[in-house]
Design a protein around this motif. Structure first.
Motif, short mmCIF file in Angstrom:
data_model
loop_
_atom_site.label_atom_id
_atom_site.label_comp_id
_atom_site.label_asym_id
_atom_site.label_seq_id
_atom_site.Cartn_x
_atom_site.Cartn_y
_atom_site.Cartn_z
N ASN A 57 -14.11 39.59 111.67
CA ASN A 57 -15.00 38.27 111.32
C ASN A 57 -14.19 37.15 110.65
OD1 ASN A 57 -17.58 36.83 110.62
ND2 ASN A 57 -17.59 38.11 108.78
N TRP A 58 -13.05 37.57 109.83
CA TRP A 58 -12.15 36.70 109.09
C TRP A 58 -10.94 36.19 109.84
CZ3 TRP A 58 -13.63 33.44 105.11
CH2 TRP A 58 -14.73 33.72 104.41
N ILE A 59 -10.64 36.63 110.95
CA ILE A 59 -9.34 36.20 111.75
C ILE A 59 -9.19 34.72 111.73
CG2 ILE A 59 -7.99 36.46 113.65
CD1 ILE A 59 -8.82 39.18 113.89
N THR A 60 -10.07 34.21 112.25
CA THR A 60 -10.26 32.58 112.52
C THR A 60 -10.50 31.83 111.53
OG1 THR A 60 -12.69 32.62 112.96
CG2 THR A 60 -11.19 33.09 114.82
N ARG A 61 -10.63 32.52 110.18
CA ARG A 61 -10.88 31.88 109.00
C ARG A 61 -9.84 32.03 108.02
NH1 ARG A 61 -16.95 32.51 107.47
NH2 ARG A 61 -16.30 34.48 108.56
N ALA A 62 -8.71 32.89 108.37
CA ALA A 62 -7.59 33.42 107.27
C ALA A 62 -7.10 32.19 106.55
CB ALA A 62 -6.59 34.21 108.32
N PRO A 63 -6.59 32.31 105.42
CA PRO A 63 -6.22 31.00 104.62
C PRO A 63 -5.00 30.47 104.75
CG PRO A 63 -6.38 32.98 103.23
CD PRO A 63 -7.00 33.30 104.57
N ASN A 64 -4.02 31.30 105.31
CA ASN A 64 -2.68 30.86 105.81
C ASN A 64 -2.40 31.64 106.93
OD1 ASN A 64 -1.38 32.96 104.87
ND2 ASN A 64 -1.39 31.92 102.77
N LEU A 65 -1.07 31.07 107.42
CA LEU A 65 -0.56 31.56 108.75
C LEU A 65 -0.03 33.17 108.63
CD1 LEU A 65 1.56 28.43 109.86
CD2 LEU A 65 -0.40 29.53 111.04
N ARG A 66 0.46 33.40 107.46
CA ARG A 66 0.93 34.66 107.32
C ARG A 66 -0.23 35.44 107.20
NH1 ARG A 66 1.75 37.49 102.17
NH2 ARG A 66 2.67 39.30 102.53
N ARG A 67 -1.26 35.45 106.48
CA ARG A 67 -2.45 36.14 106.39
C ARG A 67 -3.11 36.31 107.78
NH1 ARG A 67 -1.82 39.04 101.90
NH2 ARG A 67 -1.74 37.89 99.99
N LYS A 68 -3.09 35.33 108.29
CA LYS A 68 -3.72 35.28 109.63
C LYS A 68 -3.01 36.35 110.47
CE LYS A 68 -5.06 32.08 113.38
NZ LYS A 68 -6.54 31.97 113.12
N ALA A 69 -1.48 36.15 110.62
CA ALA A 69 -0.78 37.46 111.34
C ALA A 69 -1.14 38.68 110.91
CB ALA A 69 0.72 36.81 111.26
N VAL A 70 -0.92 38.97 109.58
CA VAL A 70 -1.00 40.13 109.04
C VAL A 70 -2.52 40.81 109.49
CG1 VAL A 70 -1.04 41.67 106.90
CG2 VAL A 70 0.57 39.78 107.13
N LEU A 71 -3.57 39.90 109.49
CA LEU A 71 -4.81 40.59 109.40
C LEU A 71 -5.08 41.04 111.02
CD1 LEU A 71 -7.83 41.23 108.33
CD2 LEU A 71 -8.51 38.65 108.86
N LEU A 72 -4.60 39.98 111.88
CA LEU A 72 -4.58 40.31 113.29
C LEU A 72 -3.81 41.61 113.69
CD1 LEU A 72 -3.61 36.93 115.12
CD2 LEU A 72 -5.48 38.49 115.91
N ALA A 73 -2.52 41.75 113.05
CA ALA A 73 -2.03 43.11 113.37
C ALA A 73 -2.48 44.37 112.67
CB ALA A 73 -0.54 42.87 112.68
N LYS A 74 -3.14 44.00 111.70
CA LYS A 74 -3.76 45.20 110.83
C LYS A 74 -5.23 45.41 111.82
CE LYS A 74 -6.90 47.17 107.81
NZ LYS A 74 -8.24 47.14 107.52
N VAL A 75 -6.03 44.51 112.26
CA VAL A 75 -7.26 44.89 113.14
C VAL A 75 -6.76 45.66 114.53
CG1 VAL A 75 -9.32 43.86 114.16
CG2 VAL A 75 -8.46 43.03 112.31
N GLN A 76 -5.39 44.96 114.93
CA GLN A 76 -4.98 45.72 116.38
C GLN A 76 -4.61 47.13 115.92
OE1 GLN A 76 -1.06 44.55 117.43
NE2 GLN A 76 -1.78 44.09 119.56
N ASP A 77 -3.93 47.49 114.91
CA ASP A 77 -3.68 48.68 114.53
C ASP A 77 -5.06 49.65 114.64
OD1 ASP A 77 -1.00 48.23 113.92
OD2 ASP A 77 -1.26 48.55 112.06
#
Lengths: 312, 252
Positions: A57-77
């Motif tokens: 729910n928050w991937i598309t609203r992550a506040p910066n590029l690093r957080r976005k990549a980390v969250l994507l990787a995390k949800v993918q895990d």
């Protein structure tokens, strides 16, 4: 004659368990052991998959590029964990698609924590810190579970969960030390996720209907209350360290036992959410069902294509 | 146009393609048609966001006004985004997402192959790293286009419709202006004709195997490289920029 045989098989099975010898897919096992594992592993798999939604729910609203990549990787895990766990359940004869249909029909359960909404960016921190933190407490003992494929899957899952817990803590610690608006966001997330996180360990031991048998079979290696206590003891000092307040006025350290004592969990809320009456139960299952229904034509096309190529 | 300014503009175009497409693909996370494909789509999104990060940081350096990758990603106005119209289009069904990605990957692979030999070393390094990822993306999307095109009657109809809907945005992939001319002259970037020849070959080959037909309506839509977008981009930016706009000047 047959009864005698079964008794002998059961005796040998329990002997292996007692000697910490892993049970493998082709070994004989009591039907109840198999069913208990299928229930537990598929619930665990469903939790990983449904658990992708609140953070997704928050991937598309992550506040910066690093957080976005980390969250994507995390949800993918989490998707990867779901995949190993469905595979582990398949070694017991549970078909993946049928298992998933049980989730969609409401027959199978998943962790109730994912029925709570994610309302701010700080929730990404709270989920990693508290929800993955609680999951680790539950899952580390499962690396020693008596069923081989499950135990081995959990070794890898736990390594990744430990990283998730740290990334969540990093998010929330950063907010807690940030501007007043960020600190407020962090405290609000802790307020909303603290109690549901404690509920993740399940009912009190006296109320837990599966605990005794599962402990004898070494499917479960610690009780719900033991694990919950461990989580509280680890987490309370972390909250203090970053200057956040645990939302429990009865919380206190018992100097004699060295353990924190908490207020009473709202068990009425717990059972309501388990029954399907949490804030997002319907939305979560609907989203999973929709993904499956929307993907039907894709899966059909892939099968039809594979069939055509085979015949060529 | 001076070289440095042209390079900034060019890198920004590449960066925005990765950023906006990565954002779109990330919308799939948790909703894929099969678990394996959910994981694959998330990988695509991650690679694209990674490329965007390297490219935007480099663009910020070239610009020399103290803006970093995050400032460029989250704090520009809509008209300042230079991505292709193709990549901002809504996901649609899985087939449309795959077709959009395929048409893009078929361009990015030959582009990065050439750019890894660019006389600009920073750009060459980013291209070399991105090429490895892009090869996988193209393989994956080509296979899916073929599978869906030559799968069932329904999948054939659906993916053909996606191709029909997206085709009008493909000409823009080879858009060329002063930015390109300056950099081609300096051997920093390849000519778009070289890339177009390879793109056309890949697309024709895959679409033929997929039993799909290139639409006869060759109407062209372009404008992204100059900051004129479709209505789809504004909503994407509203969502992507939400935190930075609502909580200005904070670190996360």
């Amino acid at each position: 004659m047959e009864d005698k045989n079964i008794l002998e098989l059961e005796r040998r099975f329990q002997e292996k368990i007692d000697n910490d010898i892993k049970i493998e897919p082709n070994d004989w096992m009591p039907d109840d052991y198999r069913q208990t594992l299928i229930r537990q592993i598929s619930q665990h798999a469903h939790s990983e998959i449904v658990g992708m939604l609140p953070e997704g729910n928050w991937i598309t609203r992550a506040p910066n590029l690093r957080r976005k990549a980390v969250l994507l990787a995390k949800v993918q895990d989490e998707a990867g964990h779901g995949l190993y766990l469905y595979s582990a359940a398949e070694t017991l004869g549970a078909d993946r698609e049928e298992t998933i249909d049980d989730l969609h029909s409401g027959k199978a359960k998943y962790s109730s924590i994912f029925n709570y909404p994610t309302l701010s960016w700080a929730d990404m921190g709270a989920i990693g810190w508290l929800v993955d933190g609680a999951a680790i407490m539950n899952q580390v003992p499962l690396c020693r579970c008596s069923y081989g494929p499950y135990a081995r899957a959990m070794v890898r899952v736990c390594k990744e969960e430990s990283f998730h817990q740290r990334q969540g803590f990093e998010i929330i610690a950063h907010l807690a030390q940030g501007t007043p608006a960020q600190k407020e966001m962090a405290q609000d997330a802790l307020n909303r996720f603290w109690w549901p996180a404690l509920m993740m360990f399940g009912p009190n031991d006296a109320e837990s209907k599966h605990t005794v048998q599962s402990m004898n079979w070494k499917i479960k290696r610690s009780t719900n209350d033991e694990l919950r206590q461990l989580f509280v003891d680890v987490t309370v000092p972390q909250a203090e360290m970053i200057g956040l307040t645990i939302p429990d006025k009865d919380l206190k350290l018992n100097k004699e036992t060295g353990h924190y004592e908490t207020g009473e969990i709202n068990w009425a809320e717990f059972w309501e959410v388990v029954k399907g009456n949490g804030p997002c139960n319907k939305e979560r299952v609907d989203a999973r069902r929709k993904a499956k229904e929307d993907g039907l034509w894709v899966r059909e096309a892939a099968s039809a294509f594979a069939e055509k190529r085979k015949n060529k | 146009m001076e070289k440095q300014k042209a390079l900034y503009e060019y890198v920004l175009r590449l960066a925005d393609d990765s950023l906006i497409l990565g954002h779109r693909v990330s919308e799939w996370c948790g909703h894929g048609p099969i678990l394996e494909e959910d994981i694959a789509l998330t990988n695509l999104a991650l690679d694209l966001i990674g490329q965007a990060t390297s490219l935007l940081n480099y663009a910020g350096e070239l610009e020399g006004k103290g803006r970093d990758g995050d400032a460029l990603a989250f704090l520009r106005y809509e008209r300042e985004y230079k991505n292709l119209l193709l990549v901002e289009q809504m996901n649609g069904d899985f087939g449309k997402t795959i077709m959009r990605q395929f048409l893009f990957d078929a361009f990015r692979k030959p582009l990065f192959e050439k750019l890894q030999h660019s006389t600009d070393q920073h750009l060459a390094a980013i291209a070399e790293k991105s090429l490895k990822e892009t090869k996988y993306h193209l393989k994956h999307t080509s296979e899916w286009v073929i599978r869906l095109g030559d799968g069932t009657e329904e999948s054939h109809i659906r993916i053909q419709e996606s191709l029909d809907a997206l085709w009008k945005y493909t000409n823009e992939i080879f858009y060329k202006d002063d930015v390109d001319s300056v950099l081609i002259a300096e051997n920093i970037i390849p000519s778009s004709e070289e890339i177009k020849a390879e793109w056309t070959k890949t697309v024709n080959d895959v679409l033929e195997q997929a039993t799909l037909t290139i639409p006869s309506n060759n109407w062209i839509q372009e404008g992204g490289r100059k900051g004129f977008h479709t209505e789809a981009l504004g909503y994407l930016l509203a969502e992507m920029q939400y935190m930075q706009r609502a909580y200005p000047n904070m670190t996360w």
